[in-house]
Design a protein around this motif. Structure first.
Motif, PDB file in Angstrom:
ATOM      1  N   PHE A   6       0.190  -1.383   0.106  1.00 62.66           N
ATOM      2  CA  PHE A   6      -0.302  -0.109   0.131  1.00 62.66           C
ATOM      3  C   PHE A   6       0.707   1.630   0.143  1.00 62.66           C
ATOM      4  O   PHE A   6       2.383   1.331   0.629  1.00 62.66           O
ATOM      5  N   PHE A  83       3.234  -6.057   5.194  1.00 61.44           N
ATOM      6  CA  PHE A  83       2.577  -5.026   4.161  1.00 61.44           C
ATOM      7  C   PHE A  83       3.632  -5.279   3.672  1.00 61.44           C
ATOM      8  O   PHE A  83       5.121  -4.966   4.440  1.00 61.44           O
ATOM      9  N   LEU A 205      -6.576  -2.581   6.439  1.00 59.43           N
ATOM     10  CA  LEU A 205      -5.301  -3.489   6.278  1.00 59.43           C
ATOM     11  C   LEU A 205      -5.705  -4.874   6.127  1.00 59.43           C
ATOM     12  O   LEU A 205      -4.907  -5.292   4.405  1.00 59.43           O
TER      13      LEU A 205
END
Length: 419
Positions: A6, A83, A205
Protein backbone atom coordinates in the motif's frame (compact mmCIF):
# COMPACT_ATOMS: atom_id res chain seq x y z
CA UNK A 1 0.42 -15.23 4.36
CA UNK A 2 -0.24 -12.90 1.46
CA UNK A 3 1.41 -9.50 1.03
CA UNK A 4 -0.47 -6.20 0.84
CA UNK A 5 1.40 -3.39 -0.89
CA UNK A 6 0.00 0.00 0.00
CA UNK A 7 1.02 3.58 -0.71
CA UNK A 8 0.36 6.62 1.44
CA UNK A 9 -0.17 10.06 -0.08
CA UNK A 10 -1.34 13.45 1.06
CA UNK A 11 -0.44 17.10 1.29
CA UNK A 12 2.56 18.35 3.24
CA UNK A 13 2.03 18.13 7.02
CA UNK A 14 -1.03 15.90 6.70
CA UNK A 15 0.75 13.36 8.88
CA UNK A 16 1.70 10.53 6.49
CA UNK A 17 5.03 9.82 8.13
CA UNK A 18 3.47 10.03 11.60
CA UNK A 19 0.75 7.57 10.53
CA UNK A 20 3.29 5.04 9.25
CA UNK A 21 5.38 5.53 12.39
CA UNK A 22 2.26 4.87 14.48
CA UNK A 23 1.45 1.69 12.49
CA UNK A 24 5.01 0.42 12.97
CA UNK A 25 5.11 1.42 16.64
CA UNK A 26 1.69 0.09 17.68
CA UNK A 27 2.14 -3.17 15.75
CA UNK A 28 5.55 -3.59 17.49
CA UNK A 29 7.41 -3.67 14.16
CA UNK A 30 10.38 -1.50 15.18
CA UNK A 31 13.57 -2.35 17.04
CA UNK A 32 14.47 -0.89 20.42
CA UNK A 33 17.51 0.94 19.03
CA UNK A 34 15.34 2.55 16.31
CA UNK A 35 12.90 3.76 18.96
CA UNK A 36 15.75 5.03 21.15
CA UNK A 37 17.17 7.01 18.19
CA UNK A 38 13.75 8.55 17.48
CA UNK A 39 13.25 9.44 21.16
CA UNK A 40 16.71 11.00 21.30
CA UNK A 41 16.11 13.09 18.16
CA UNK A 42 12.70 14.14 19.49
CA UNK A 43 14.31 15.30 22.75
CA UNK A 44 17.00 17.21 20.84
CA UNK A 45 14.31 19.03 18.92
CA UNK A 46 12.33 19.78 22.05
CA UNK A 47 9.04 18.46 20.66
CA UNK A 48 7.86 17.24 24.07
CA UNK A 49 6.71 13.89 22.61
CA UNK A 50 8.14 10.97 20.62
CA UNK A 51 7.92 12.09 16.99
CA UNK A 52 7.07 8.83 15.20
CA UNK A 53 7.39 10.55 11.79
CA UNK A 54 11.17 10.22 12.22
CA UNK A 55 10.87 6.46 11.69
CA UNK A 56 10.15 6.99 7.98
CA UNK A 57 11.74 10.35 7.17
CA UNK A 58 15.11 8.69 6.98
CA UNK A 59 16.78 11.13 4.62
CA UNK A 60 18.67 13.91 6.37
CA UNK A 61 17.31 16.49 3.91
CA UNK A 62 13.78 15.44 4.81
CA UNK A 63 14.45 15.67 8.52
CA UNK A 64 15.88 19.17 8.12
CA UNK A 65 13.01 20.41 5.94
CA UNK A 66 10.31 18.35 7.66
CA UNK A 67 8.99 17.03 4.33
CA UNK A 68 9.06 13.70 2.52
CA UNK A 69 10.81 14.00 -0.86
CA UNK A 70 11.64 10.40 -1.79
CA UNK A 71 9.64 7.19 -1.73
CA UNK A 72 10.50 5.52 1.59
CA UNK A 73 9.67 1.80 1.72
CA UNK A 74 8.94 0.11 5.02
CA UNK A 75 8.03 -3.47 5.87
CA UNK A 76 6.06 -4.94 8.75
CA UNK A 77 3.81 -7.90 9.47
CA UNK A 78 0.95 -8.90 11.71
CA UNK A 79 -0.23 -12.47 12.38
CA UNK A 80 -2.71 -12.07 9.49
CA UNK A 81 -0.70 -10.42 6.70
CA UNK A 82 2.64 -8.98 5.57
CA UNK A 83 2.82 -5.36 4.46
CA UNK A 84 5.02 -3.24 2.20
CA UNK A 85 4.47 0.50 2.64
CA UNK A 86 5.47 3.10 0.07
CA UNK A 87 5.50 6.51 1.77
CA UNK A 88 5.16 8.84 -1.21
CA UNK A 89 5.76 12.60 -1.26
CA UNK A 90 3.02 15.21 -1.33
CA UNK A 91 4.55 18.05 -3.33
CA UNK A 92 3.43 18.55 -6.94
CA UNK A 93 7.08 18.58 -8.09
CA UNK A 94 7.39 14.97 -6.88
CA UNK A 95 4.47 13.57 -8.93
CA UNK A 96 6.89 11.07 -10.49
CA UNK A 97 7.70 9.66 -7.03
CA UNK A 98 3.99 9.25 -6.29
CA UNK A 99 3.57 7.38 -9.60
CA UNK A 100 6.55 5.15 -8.78
CA UNK A 101 5.30 4.32 -5.29
CA UNK A 102 1.67 3.68 -6.27
CA UNK A 103 2.26 1.77 -9.52
CA UNK A 104 2.50 -1.62 -7.77
CA UNK A 105 0.19 -0.85 -4.84
CA UNK A 106 -2.91 -2.89 -4.00
CA UNK A 107 -4.27 -0.04 -1.88
CA UNK A 108 -3.68 3.68 -1.46
CA UNK A 109 -4.22 5.69 1.72
CA UNK A 110 -4.87 9.38 1.07
CA UNK A 111 -4.54 11.51 4.17
CA UNK A 112 -6.57 14.66 4.66
CA UNK A 113 -6.09 17.18 7.48
CA UNK A 114 -9.47 17.45 9.24
CA UNK A 115 -8.90 21.20 9.78
CA UNK A 116 -8.03 22.01 6.15
CA UNK A 117 -10.37 19.57 4.42
CA UNK A 118 -9.85 18.51 0.79
CA UNK A 119 -7.00 20.35 -0.90
CA UNK A 120 -5.89 20.40 -4.51
CA UNK A 121 -3.21 17.86 -3.65
CA UNK A 122 -5.78 15.47 -2.12
CA UNK A 123 -7.72 15.48 -5.39
CA UNK A 124 -4.53 15.08 -7.41
CA UNK A 125 -3.44 12.05 -5.41
CA UNK A 126 -6.88 10.46 -5.76
CA UNK A 127 -6.73 11.02 -9.52
CA UNK A 128 -3.24 9.50 -9.75
CA UNK A 129 -4.40 6.47 -7.74
CA UNK A 130 -7.33 5.98 -10.15
CA UNK A 131 -5.08 6.52 -13.21
CA UNK A 132 -2.71 3.84 -11.87
CA UNK A 133 -5.72 1.55 -11.26
CA UNK A 134 -4.98 1.07 -7.56
CA UNK A 135 -7.91 -1.26 -6.69
CA UNK A 136 -8.63 0.00 -3.16
CA UNK A 137 -8.63 3.53 -1.82
CA UNK A 138 -8.85 4.69 1.81
CA UNK A 139 -9.48 8.33 2.67
CA UNK A 140 -8.04 8.74 6.17
CA UNK A 141 -9.24 11.98 7.77
CA UNK A 142 -6.34 12.72 10.11
CA UNK A 143 -5.89 15.11 13.07
CA UNK A 144 -9.44 14.51 14.29
CA UNK A 145 -8.16 15.47 17.77
CA UNK A 146 -7.70 19.05 16.53
CA UNK A 147 -11.40 19.34 15.54
CA UNK A 148 -12.64 17.83 18.83
CA UNK A 149 -13.38 14.50 17.11
CA UNK A 150 -16.30 16.17 15.30
CA UNK A 151 -18.63 13.81 13.42
CA UNK A 152 -20.01 16.78 11.43
CA UNK A 153 -16.55 17.74 10.16
CA UNK A 154 -15.81 14.14 9.14
CA UNK A 155 -19.14 13.89 7.28
CA UNK A 156 -18.46 17.17 5.43
CA UNK A 157 -15.14 15.88 4.11
CA UNK A 158 -16.59 12.45 3.33
CA UNK A 159 -19.46 13.89 1.25
CA UNK A 160 -17.18 16.30 -0.62
CA UNK A 161 -14.69 13.56 -1.53
CA UNK A 162 -17.41 11.05 -2.45
CA UNK A 163 -18.78 13.60 -4.93
CA UNK A 164 -15.33 14.12 -6.47
CA UNK A 165 -14.69 10.35 -6.61
CA UNK A 166 -17.69 9.83 -8.93
CA UNK A 167 -15.57 11.41 -11.71
CA UNK A 168 -12.81 8.86 -11.16
CA UNK A 169 -12.47 5.15 -11.78
CA UNK A 170 -12.43 4.02 -8.13
CA UNK A 171 -13.90 0.59 -7.40
CA UNK A 172 -13.52 0.43 -3.59
CA UNK A 173 -13.55 3.53 -1.38
CA UNK A 174 -13.40 3.55 2.44
CA UNK A 175 -13.46 6.52 4.86
CA UNK A 176 -11.78 6.31 8.28
CA UNK A 177 -11.42 9.16 10.85
CA UNK A 178 -8.06 8.92 12.67
CA UNK A 179 -5.54 10.73 14.82
CA UNK A 180 -2.10 9.40 13.91
CA UNK A 181 -0.45 11.37 16.72
CA UNK A 182 -2.60 9.81 19.46
CA UNK A 183 -3.33 6.49 17.72
CA UNK A 184 -7.12 6.90 17.41
CA UNK A 185 -8.56 4.32 14.94
CA UNK A 186 -5.07 3.47 13.64
CA UNK A 187 -4.45 0.06 15.22
CA UNK A 188 -7.39 -0.12 17.60
CA UNK A 189 -10.84 1.49 17.70
CA UNK A 190 -11.01 4.93 19.30
CA UNK A 191 -13.11 5.67 22.38
CA UNK A 192 -13.06 9.35 21.38
CA UNK A 193 -15.25 8.70 18.32
CA UNK A 194 -18.13 6.46 19.44
CA UNK A 195 -20.17 7.72 16.46
CA UNK A 196 -17.83 5.93 14.04
CA UNK A 197 -19.07 2.38 13.45
CA UNK A 198 -16.34 1.17 11.09
CA UNK A 199 -13.08 -0.69 11.73
CA UNK A 200 -9.64 0.66 12.58
CA UNK A 201 -7.20 1.33 9.75
CA UNK A 202 -4.99 -1.69 10.52
CA UNK A 203 -8.02 -3.98 10.74
CA UNK A 204 -9.10 -2.76 7.29
CA UNK A 205 -5.59 -3.32 5.90
CA UNK A 206 -5.51 -6.84 7.34
CA UNK A 207 -8.89 -7.86 5.94
CA UNK A 208 -9.23 -6.05 2.60
CA UNK A 209 -9.69 -8.70 -0.11
CA UNK A 210 -6.97 -8.46 -2.77
CA UNK A 211 -6.86 -11.95 -4.32
CA UNK A 212 -9.61 -11.11 -6.82
CA UNK A 213 -7.86 -7.88 -7.92
CA UNK A 214 -5.38 -9.82 -10.02
CA UNK A 215 -6.36 -10.91 -13.51
CA UNK A 216 -6.88 -14.68 -13.26
CA UNK A 217 -8.68 -14.94 -16.63
CA UNK A 218 -6.09 -13.92 -19.23
CA UNK A 219 -3.03 -16.19 -19.11
CA UNK A 220 0.09 -14.04 -19.60
CA UNK A 221 3.60 -15.34 -18.97
CA UNK A 222 6.44 -13.13 -20.27
CA UNK A 223 9.58 -15.27 -20.60
CA UNK A 224 12.47 -13.83 -18.63
CA UNK A 225 15.15 -16.48 -18.91
CA UNK A 226 15.78 -19.83 -20.59
CA UNK A 227 17.26 -22.38 -18.18
CA UNK A 228 19.63 -24.95 -19.71
CA UNK A 229 22.08 -26.42 -17.15
CA UNK A 230 24.73 -27.48 -19.71
CA UNK A 231 27.34 -28.24 -17.08
CA UNK A 232 25.13 -30.75 -15.23
CA UNK A 233 26.56 -34.27 -14.91
CA UNK A 234 23.15 -35.79 -14.13
CA UNK A 235 21.64 -37.01 -17.44
CA UNK A 236 18.14 -35.92 -16.42
CA UNK A 237 19.36 -32.44 -15.53
CA UNK A 238 21.46 -32.25 -18.70
CA UNK A 239 18.30 -32.60 -20.82
CA UNK A 240 16.39 -30.05 -18.72
CA UNK A 241 14.94 -27.07 -20.56
CA UNK A 242 12.75 -24.58 -18.68
CA UNK A 243 11.45 -21.08 -19.20
CA UNK A 244 11.55 -18.81 -16.15
CA UNK A 245 9.44 -15.73 -15.49
CA UNK A 246 6.73 -14.14 -13.38
CA UNK A 247 3.09 -14.99 -14.04
CA UNK A 248 1.45 -11.74 -15.16
CA UNK A 249 -2.07 -13.10 -15.47
CA UNK A 250 -4.26 -16.21 -15.43
CA UNK A 251 -3.70 -19.64 -13.89
CA UNK A 252 -1.28 -22.17 -15.39
CA UNK A 253 -1.40 -25.95 -14.74
CA UNK A 254 0.45 -29.00 -16.09
CA UNK A 255 -1.48 -30.39 -19.06
CA UNK A 256 -2.70 -26.94 -20.21
CA UNK A 257 -2.39 -26.13 -23.90
CA UNK A 258 -0.56 -22.84 -24.42
CA UNK A 259 0.47 -20.65 -27.34
CA UNK A 260 3.89 -19.11 -27.89
CA UNK A 261 4.25 -15.59 -29.28
CA UNK A 262 5.64 -14.47 -31.67
CA UNK A 263 5.79 -17.89 -33.42
CA UNK A 264 2.10 -18.73 -32.96
CA UNK A 265 2.97 -22.39 -32.23
CA UNK A 266 1.14 -24.34 -29.52
CA UNK A 267 2.45 -26.81 -26.96
CA UNK A 268 1.49 -28.35 -23.62
CA UNK A 269 2.83 -27.61 -20.15
CA UNK A 270 4.48 -30.74 -18.74
CA UNK A 271 5.61 -29.26 -15.42
CA UNK A 272 5.86 -26.12 -13.30
CA UNK A 273 8.95 -25.76 -11.12
CA UNK A 274 9.72 -23.31 -8.32
CA UNK A 275 12.65 -22.79 -5.97
CA UNK A 276 10.85 -25.02 -3.45
CA UNK A 277 10.01 -27.76 -5.95
CA UNK A 278 7.26 -28.60 -8.48
CA UNK A 279 3.75 -27.10 -8.06
CA UNK A 280 0.37 -28.04 -9.49
CA UNK A 281 -0.60 -24.50 -10.49
CA UNK A 282 0.89 -21.03 -10.93
CA UNK A 283 -0.86 -17.68 -10.70
CA UNK A 284 0.11 -13.99 -10.26
CA UNK A 285 2.51 -12.87 -8.87
CA UNK A 286 4.37 -16.22 -8.62
CA UNK A 287 7.81 -16.61 -10.22
CA UNK A 288 8.08 -20.07 -11.78
CA UNK A 289 9.79 -22.12 -14.48
CA UNK A 290 7.61 -23.78 -17.12
CA UNK A 291 8.49 -26.98 -18.95
CA UNK A 292 6.86 -27.81 -22.28
CA UNK A 293 6.20 -30.99 -24.27
CA UNK A 294 7.82 -29.56 -27.44
CA UNK A 295 11.18 -27.92 -28.05
CA UNK A 296 10.13 -24.52 -29.34
CA UNK A 297 12.48 -21.67 -30.14
CA UNK A 298 11.63 -19.51 -27.11
CA UNK A 299 13.76 -16.63 -25.82
CA UNK A 300 13.62 -13.70 -23.39
CA UNK A 301 10.85 -11.25 -24.23
CA UNK A 302 8.51 -13.87 -25.74
CA UNK A 303 5.01 -14.42 -24.35
CA UNK A 304 3.13 -17.56 -23.34
CA UNK A 305 -0.68 -17.31 -23.43
CA UNK A 306 -3.81 -19.31 -24.30
CA UNK A 307 -4.52 -20.20 -27.97
CA UNK A 308 -7.91 -18.43 -27.87
CA UNK A 309 -7.01 -15.62 -25.48
CA UNK A 310 -4.07 -13.67 -26.82
CA UNK A 311 -2.69 -10.22 -26.03
CA UNK A 312 -2.64 -7.56 -28.77
CA UNK A 313 0.43 -7.75 -30.99
CA UNK A 314 1.13 -4.08 -31.63
CA UNK A 315 3.78 -1.69 -32.87
CA UNK A 316 1.73 1.50 -32.52
CA UNK A 317 0.68 2.27 -28.95
CA UNK A 318 -1.38 5.02 -27.31
CA UNK A 319 -0.50 5.51 -23.66
CA UNK A 320 -0.82 7.87 -20.70
CA UNK A 321 2.76 8.82 -19.85
CA UNK A 322 4.17 10.37 -16.68
CA UNK A 323 7.39 12.11 -17.74
CA UNK A 324 10.14 11.84 -15.10
CA UNK A 325 13.18 13.45 -16.74
CA UNK A 326 14.62 16.73 -15.48
CA UNK A 327 16.04 18.92 -18.26
CA UNK A 328 14.72 16.73 -21.08
CA UNK A 329 11.28 17.03 -22.71
CA UNK A 330 9.19 14.31 -24.35
CA UNK A 331 8.28 15.53 -27.83
CA UNK A 332 7.49 14.18 -31.31
CA UNK A 333 10.47 12.45 -32.97
CA UNK A 334 12.04 11.64 -29.56
CA UNK A 335 13.79 8.27 -29.69
CA UNK A 336 13.74 6.14 -26.56
CA UNK A 337 13.99 2.58 -25.31
CA UNK A 338 10.70 1.07 -24.15
CA UNK A 339 10.85 -1.74 -21.59
CA UNK A 340 7.60 -3.70 -21.56
CA UNK A 341 7.48 -6.84 -19.37
CA UNK A 342 10.73 -8.64 -20.30
CA UNK A 343 11.08 -7.17 -23.80
CA UNK A 344 13.03 -3.97 -24.53
CA UNK A 345 12.56 -2.29 -27.92
CA UNK A 346 13.37 1.04 -29.54
CA UNK A 347 10.46 3.47 -29.73
CA UNK A 348 9.74 6.68 -31.60
CA UNK A 349 7.32 9.32 -30.28
CA UNK A 350 4.79 9.84 -33.08
CA UNK A 351 2.56 12.41 -31.38
CA UNK A 352 1.82 14.13 -28.07
CA UNK A 353 -1.99 14.36 -28.14
CA UNK A 354 -2.64 16.36 -24.98
CA UNK A 355 -1.38 17.15 -21.49
CA UNK A 356 -3.59 16.41 -18.51
CA UNK A 357 -4.12 19.03 -15.80
CA UNK A 358 -4.02 16.72 -12.81
CA UNK A 359 -5.65 19.32 -10.59
CA UNK A 360 -8.76 19.99 -12.73
CA UNK A 361 -8.67 16.78 -14.88
CA UNK A 362 -8.91 18.99 -18.00
CA UNK A 363 -7.11 18.05 -21.23
CA UNK A 364 -4.86 20.83 -22.50
CA UNK A 365 -3.31 21.05 -25.97
CA UNK A 366 0.40 20.26 -25.81
CA UNK A 367 3.30 19.57 -28.14
CA UNK A 368 5.60 18.14 -25.45
CA UNK A 369 5.73 16.95 -21.83
CA UNK A 370 8.05 18.26 -19.11
CA UNK A 371 9.10 16.94 -15.69
CA UNK A 372 6.16 15.52 -13.65
CA UNK A 373 3.65 16.18 -16.44
CA UNK A 374 1.18 13.51 -17.59
CA UNK A 375 -0.25 13.27 -21.09
CA UNK A 376 -1.43 10.99 -23.85
CA UNK A 377 1.29 9.98 -26.28
CA UNK A 378 1.45 7.80 -29.40
CA UNK A 379 4.54 5.60 -29.89
CA UNK A 380 5.83 3.51 -32.78
CA UNK A 381 8.11 0.60 -31.83
CA UNK A 382 10.72 -1.18 -33.94
CA UNK A 383 9.43 -4.62 -32.90
CA UNK A 384 5.95 -5.85 -31.97
CA UNK A 385 4.97 -5.89 -28.28
CA UNK A 386 2.45 -8.27 -26.68
CA UNK A 387 0.22 -5.89 -24.78
CA UNK A 388 -3.11 -5.54 -22.98
CA UNK A 389 -4.82 -2.29 -21.98
CA UNK A 390 -3.55 -1.14 -18.58
CA UNK A 391 -7.14 -1.21 -17.30
CA UNK A 392 -7.18 -4.98 -17.93
CA UNK A 393 -3.70 -5.96 -16.77
CA UNK A 394 -1.30 -3.61 -14.98
CA UNK A 395 1.75 -5.78 -15.81
CA UNK A 396 1.21 -6.27 -19.55
CA UNK A 397 -0.34 -2.80 -19.84
CA UNK A 398 2.52 -0.84 -18.29
CA UNK A 399 6.00 0.08 -19.49
CA UNK A 400 8.93 2.35 -18.68
CA UNK A 401 10.87 4.64 -21.00
CA UNK A 402 14.68 4.71 -20.94
CA UNK A 403 17.05 7.34 -22.33
CA UNK A 404 19.51 5.54 -24.63
CA UNK A 405 22.30 8.02 -23.89
CA UNK A 406 22.25 7.80 -20.09
CA UNK A 407 20.39 4.49 -19.57
CA UNK A 408 18.23 6.35 -17.01
CA UNK A 409 14.47 5.87 -16.58
CA UNK A 410 12.75 8.97 -17.99
CA UNK A 411 9.08 7.99 -18.05
CA UNK A 412 6.36 5.49 -17.10
CA UNK A 413 3.42 4.63 -19.33
CA UNK A 414 0.01 3.02 -19.10
CA UNK A 415 -1.34 1.60 -22.36
CA UNK A 416 -4.76 2.90 -23.37
CA UNK A 417 -5.05 1.63 -26.94
CA UNK A 418 -2.95 -0.09 -29.60
CA UNK A 419 -3.00 -0.62 -33.38
Amino acid sequence: MDILRFATAGSVDDGKSTLIGRLLYDSKAIFEDQLEAVERTSRDRGTGYTDLALLTDGLRAEREQGITIDVAYRYFATPRRKFIIADTPGHIQYTRNMVTGASTADLAIILVDARKGLLEQSRRHAFLASLLRVPHLVLAVNKMDLVDYSEERFEEIREEFAGFATKLNITDLTFIPISALHGDNVVSRSENMPWYQGTSLLHHLEHVHIASDRNLVDVRFPVQYVIRPHSATDRELHDYRGYAGQVAGGVLKPGDEVLHLPSGLTTTITGIDTFDGPVEEAFPPMSVTLRFADDLDISRGDMICRPHNQPHVAQEIDAMVCWMADGLRLQPRSRLLMKHTTRTVKALVRDVQYRLDINTLHRNDATSLGLNEIGRVTFRTTQPLFVDPYARNRLTGGFILIDEATNGTVGAGMIVDCH
